[in-house]
Design a protein around this motif. Structure first.
Motif, PDB file in Angstrom:
ATOM      1  N   SER A  29       0.827  -1.213   0.075  1.00 15.62           N
ATOM      2  CA  SER A  29      -0.031  -0.026   0.031  1.00 15.62           C
ATOM      3  C   SER A  29       0.971   1.150  -0.065  1.00 15.62           C
ATOM      4  N   HIS A  30       1.859   1.188   0.621  1.00 17.09           N
ATOM      5  CA  HIS A  30       2.682   2.544   1.103  1.00 17.09           C
ATOM      6  C   HIS A  30       3.607   2.796  -0.480  1.00 17.09           C
ATOM      7  N   LEU A  31       4.062   1.699  -0.989  1.00 11.43           N
ATOM      8  CA  LEU A  31       4.778   1.819  -2.034  1.00 11.43           C
ATOM      9  C   LEU A  31       3.942   2.303  -3.165  1.00 11.43           C
ATOM     10  N   ALA A  32       2.763   1.825  -3.376  1.00 16.51           N
ATOM     11  CA  ALA A  32       2.041   2.156  -4.251  1.00 16.51           C
ATOM     12  C   ALA A  32       1.715   3.871  -4.189  1.00 16.51           C
ATOM     13  N   SER A  33       1.058   3.979  -3.004  1.00 15.07           N
ATOM     14  CA  SER A  33       0.956   5.488  -2.630  1.00 15.07           C
ATOM     15  C   SER A  33       2.109   6.298  -3.245  1.00 15.07           C
ATOM     16  N   ALA A  34       3.197   5.842  -3.077  1.00 16.32           N
ATOM     17  CA  ALA A  34       4.372   6.554  -3.216  1.00 16.32           C
ATOM     18  C   ALA A  34       4.697   6.770  -4.434  1.00 16.32           C
ATOM     19  N   GLY A  35       4.009   6.093  -5.564  1.00 12.68           N
ATOM     20  CA  GLY A  35       4.316   6.053  -6.942  1.00 12.68           C
ATOM     21  C   GLY A  35       4.927   4.985  -7.463  1.00 12.68           C
ATOM     22  N   ALA A  36       5.307   4.082  -6.520  1.00 12.54           N
ATOM     23  CA  ALA A  36       6.026   2.767  -7.245  1.00 12.54           C
ATOM     24  C   ALA A  36       5.053   1.987  -8.126  1.00 12.54           C
ATOM     25  N   ARG A  37       5.579   1.262  -9.064  1.00 13.36           N
ATOM     26  CA  ARG A  37       4.858   0.128  -9.590  1.00 13.36           C
ATOM     27  C   ARG A  37       5.171  -1.120  -9.132  1.00 13.36           C
ATOM     28  N   VAL A  38       4.187  -1.733  -8.755  1.00 10.05           N
ATOM     29  CA  VAL A  38       4.292  -3.002  -7.751  1.00 10.05           C
ATOM     30  C   VAL A  38       3.711  -4.270  -8.272  1.00 10.05           C
ATOM     31  N   LEU A  39       4.482  -5.405  -8.320  1.00  9.80           N
ATOM     32  CA  LEU A  39       3.903  -6.682  -8.361  1.00  9.80           C
ATOM     33  C   LEU A  39       3.864  -7.477  -6.841  1.00  9.80           C
ATOM     34  N   ALA A  40       2.620  -7.498  -6.545  1.00 14.67           N
ATOM     35  CA  ALA A  40       2.380  -8.083  -5.100  1.00 14.67           C
ATOM     36  C   ALA A  40       2.033  -9.607  -5.359  1.00 14.67           C
ATOM     37  N   VAL A  41       2.937 -10.502  -4.743  1.00 12.24           N
ATOM     38  CA  VAL A  41       2.680 -11.835  -4.759  1.00 12.24           C
ATOM     39  C   VAL A  41       2.277 -12.468  -3.235  1.00 12.24           C
ATOM     40  N   ASP A  42       1.661 -13.564  -3.677  1.00 13.72           N
ATOM     41  CA  ASP A  42       1.494 -14.394  -2.309  1.00 13.72           C
ATOM     42  C   ASP A  42       0.922 -15.987  -2.656  1.00 13.72           C
ATOM     43  N   ILE A  43       1.104 -16.646  -1.851  1.00 12.15           N
ATOM     44  CA  ILE A  43       0.564 -18.073  -1.906  1.00 12.15           C
ATOM     45  C   ILE A  43      -0.925 -18.201  -1.924  1.00 12.15           C
ATOM     46  N   ASP A  44      -1.401 -17.170  -1.053  1.00 14.58           N
ATOM     47  CA  ASP A  44      -2.818 -16.853  -0.621  1.00 14.58           C
ATOM     48  C   ASP A  44      -3.750 -16.226  -1.727  1.00 14.58           C
ATOM     49  N   GLU A  45      -3.999 -16.641  -2.736  1.00 16.52           N
ATOM     50  CA  GLU A  45      -4.681 -16.183  -3.799  1.00 16.52           C
ATOM     51  C   GLU A  45      -5.996 -15.176  -3.608  1.00 16.52           C
ATOM     52  N   ASP A  46      -6.898 -15.836  -2.560  1.00 18.65           N
ATOM     53  CA  ASP A  46      -7.908 -15.351  -1.747  1.00 18.65           C
ATOM     54  C   ASP A  46      -7.684 -13.930  -1.214  1.00 18.65           C
ATOM     55  N   GLY A  47      -7.022 -13.958  -0.296  1.00 18.45           N
ATOM     56  CA  GLY A  47      -6.192 -12.910   0.563  1.00 18.45           C
ATOM     57  C   GLY A  47      -5.730 -11.708  -0.642  1.00 18.45           C
ATOM     58  N   LEU A  48      -4.946 -12.214  -1.649  1.00 17.49           N
ATOM     59  CA  LEU A  48      -4.243 -11.285  -2.416  1.00 17.49           C
ATOM     60  C   LEU A  48      -5.558 -10.735  -3.413  1.00 17.49           C
ATOM     61  N   ALA A  49      -6.416 -11.245  -3.467  1.00 19.36           N
ATOM     62  CA  ALA A  49      -7.540 -10.688  -4.428  1.00 19.36           C
ATOM     63  C   ALA A  49      -8.445  -9.624  -3.609  1.00 19.36           C
ATOM     64  N   GLU A  50      -8.557 -10.110  -2.320  1.00 16.80           N
ATOM     65  CA  GLU A  50      -9.280  -9.000  -1.365  1.00 16.80           C
ATOM     66  C   GLU A  50      -8.358  -7.721  -1.112  1.00 16.80           C
ATOM     67  N   ALA A  51      -7.277  -8.050  -1.169  1.00 14.40           N
ATOM     68  CA  ALA A  51      -6.032  -6.875  -0.996  1.00 14.40           C
ATOM     69  C   ALA A  51      -6.207  -5.866  -2.090  1.00 14.40           C
ATOM     70  N   ALA A  52      -6.381  -6.439  -3.286  1.00 14.25           N
ATOM     71  CA  ALA A  52      -6.073  -5.778  -4.327  1.00 14.25           C
ATOM     72  C   ALA A  52      -7.166  -4.847  -4.459  1.00 14.25           C
ATOM     73  N   THR A  53      -8.429  -5.036  -3.857  1.00 12.34           N
ATOM     74  CA  THR A  53      -9.586  -4.129  -4.048  1.00 12.34           C
ATOM     75  C   THR A  53      -9.213  -2.757  -3.396  1.00 12.34           C
ATOM     76  N   GLY A  54      -8.274  -2.928  -2.556  1.00 13.63           N
ATOM     77  CA  GLY A  54      -7.951  -1.534  -1.813  1.00 13.63           C
ATOM     78  C   GLY A  54      -6.691  -1.046  -2.476  1.00 13.63           C
ATOM     79  N   TRP A  55      -5.880  -1.634  -3.017  1.00 20.54           N
ATOM     80  CA  TRP A  55      -4.815  -0.985  -3.782  1.00 20.54           C
ATOM     81  C   TRP A  55      -5.221  -0.695  -5.193  1.00 20.54           C
ATOM     82  N   SER A  56      -6.423  -0.938  -5.696  1.00 18.23           N
ATOM     83  CA  SER A  56      -6.825  -0.291  -7.076  1.00 18.23           C
ATOM     84  C   SER A  56      -6.897   1.133  -6.940  1.00 18.23           C
ATOM     85  N   ASN A  57      -7.133   1.532  -5.645  1.00 22.35           N
ATOM     86  CA  ASN A  57      -7.420   3.094  -5.609  1.00 22.35           C
ATOM     87  C   ASN A  57      -6.010   3.812  -5.086  1.00 22.35           C
ATOM     88  N   LEU A  58      -4.838   3.290  -4.850  1.00 23.61           N
ATOM     89  CA  LEU A  58      -3.856   3.650  -4.593  1.00 23.61           C
ATOM     90  C   LEU A  58      -2.568   4.029  -5.480  1.00 23.61           C
TER      91      LEU A  58
END
Length: 253
Positions: A29-58
Motif C-alpha cells: 500500500s505504501h509503495l503504491a501510494s508513493a508512486g512505485a509500480r508494484v507486483l504483489a505476490v502471495d500463495i494466498d490467492e483469495d487474500g491477494l484478491a481481497e487486498a487488491a480491491t484496496g490497492w486499486s485506489n492507490l
C-alpha cells in the motif's frame, strides 16, 4: 539516481512477497501510494484478491500467485514482473511463516522446521536468483529482506522461526557481497513486536510488556514500512549489507 523528497519511489518497479496481509500488505500500500509500480505476490490467492480491491485506489499494483519456497513458482512470478513492469528496481522479501508450533525445540515436528526454513530462508534465496538479472539492469537496485528482532534476542519455544530469521541476516550479508558487483544493494529490516495480524496470532499487542522498550510502545506497520521504503530509495544508495532494527530501542544490533 537522484530524487527530490517525496518522489524517490515514483516509477520504481518493486516485487513484494507475502503481500496478501500483515506487513506485506502495508508495504505494498505504501509503495503504491508513493508512486512505485508494484507486483504483489502471495500463495494466498483469495487474500491477494481481497487486498487488491484496496490497492486499486492507490496506484499501479499487479498481483500473482507465488509460493516462494518453490523454484518454478518464483520464476513464474518474476517472469510476470518482467512482463507487467518491464523490469525491476527493488524486491521486498517479506513472505514468511511464523512458528505454527510454539514449543521447546525438541518437540517441534521436523516437517514444520523444514517448512519454516523453506519459506523464510530458501524463499529469499530463490527470489534473489530469479531477480538478479533484472535488478542488475536498474540504475538503483535494492533488495530488502525481512528478518526479526528475535534473531538478536532469541525467543523461547520458537527456535525454528528464530533460527530462520537469523539465517536471513547471514544471507543478506553474503548476497550484499556478491550483488554489489552488479550495483545491487541488499539490506535487512528486523522488526520488533509489531501490531499485525500475524503478531496477534502469537500474542496480544494490547498487553505486550513494553517496559524494556525505551520508546514505550509496540511497533505499528508504518514504522516498518518507512524503514523498507527508505532502503529501497536512492537515499540509501550507498547502504548495503546492513540490518536495520525497528523496535523502539528494545534490542540493539
Amino acid at each position: 539516481m537522484s530524487g527530490t523528497p517525496g518522489t524517490e519511489l515514483t516509477g520504481r518497479r518493486v516485487l513484494v512477497t507475502g503481500a496478501a496481509r500483515g506487513l506485506g500488505r502495508s508495504i505494498t500500500s505504501h509503495l503504491a501510494s508513493a508512486g512505485a509500480r508494484v507486483l504483489a505476490v502471495d500463495i494466498d490467492e483469495d487474500g491477494l484478491a481481497e487486498a487488491a480491491t484496496g490497492w486499486s485506489n492507490l496506484g499501479e499494483v499487479h498481483t500473482a500467485r507465488c509460493d516462494v519456497s518453490d523454484e518454478v513458482s518464483v520464476n513464474s512470478a518474476v517472469d510476470e514482473a518482467s512482463r507487467a513492469l518491464g523490469g525491476l528496481d527493488g524486491v521486498v522479501n517479506n513472505a514468511a511463516i511464523v512458528s505454527v508450533t510454539r514449543a521447546p525445540a525438541q518437540q517441534v515436528p521436523v516437517e514444520e522446521f523444514d517448512r519454516v526454513f523453506a519459506v523464510n530462508v530458501r524463499g529469499p534465496w530463490l527470489v534473489y536468483r530469479a531477480t538478479a538479472r533484472l535488478l542488475a539492469a536498474s540504475d538503483c537496485a535494492g533488495i530488502v529482506n525481512l528478518s526479526s528482532e528475535t534473531a538478536f534476542s532469541g525467543s523461547r519455544n520458537m527456535a525454528h522461526y528464530v533460527g530462520s530469521k537469523a539465517a536471513v541476516i547471514g544471507l543478506t550479508r553474503a548476497l550484499a557481497r556478491e550483488a554489489g558487483q552488479s550495483d545491487i544493494r541488499v539490506n535487512a529490516v528486523a522488526p520488533g513486536f509489531t501490531d499485525t495480524e500475524g503478531a496477534r496470532a502469537i500474542g496480544d499487542p494490547d498487553t505486550y510488556d513494553t517496559t524494556g522498550t525505551p520508546l514505550g510502545r509496540v511497533g505499528v506497520p508504518a514504522d516498518v514500512v518507512g524503514a523498507v521504503a527508505f532502503l529501497l530509495s536512492p537515499a540509501a544508495a550507498f547502504i548495503s549489507g546492513q540490518v536495520l532494527l525497528v523496535n523502539g530501542g528494545r534490542v540493539a544490533g
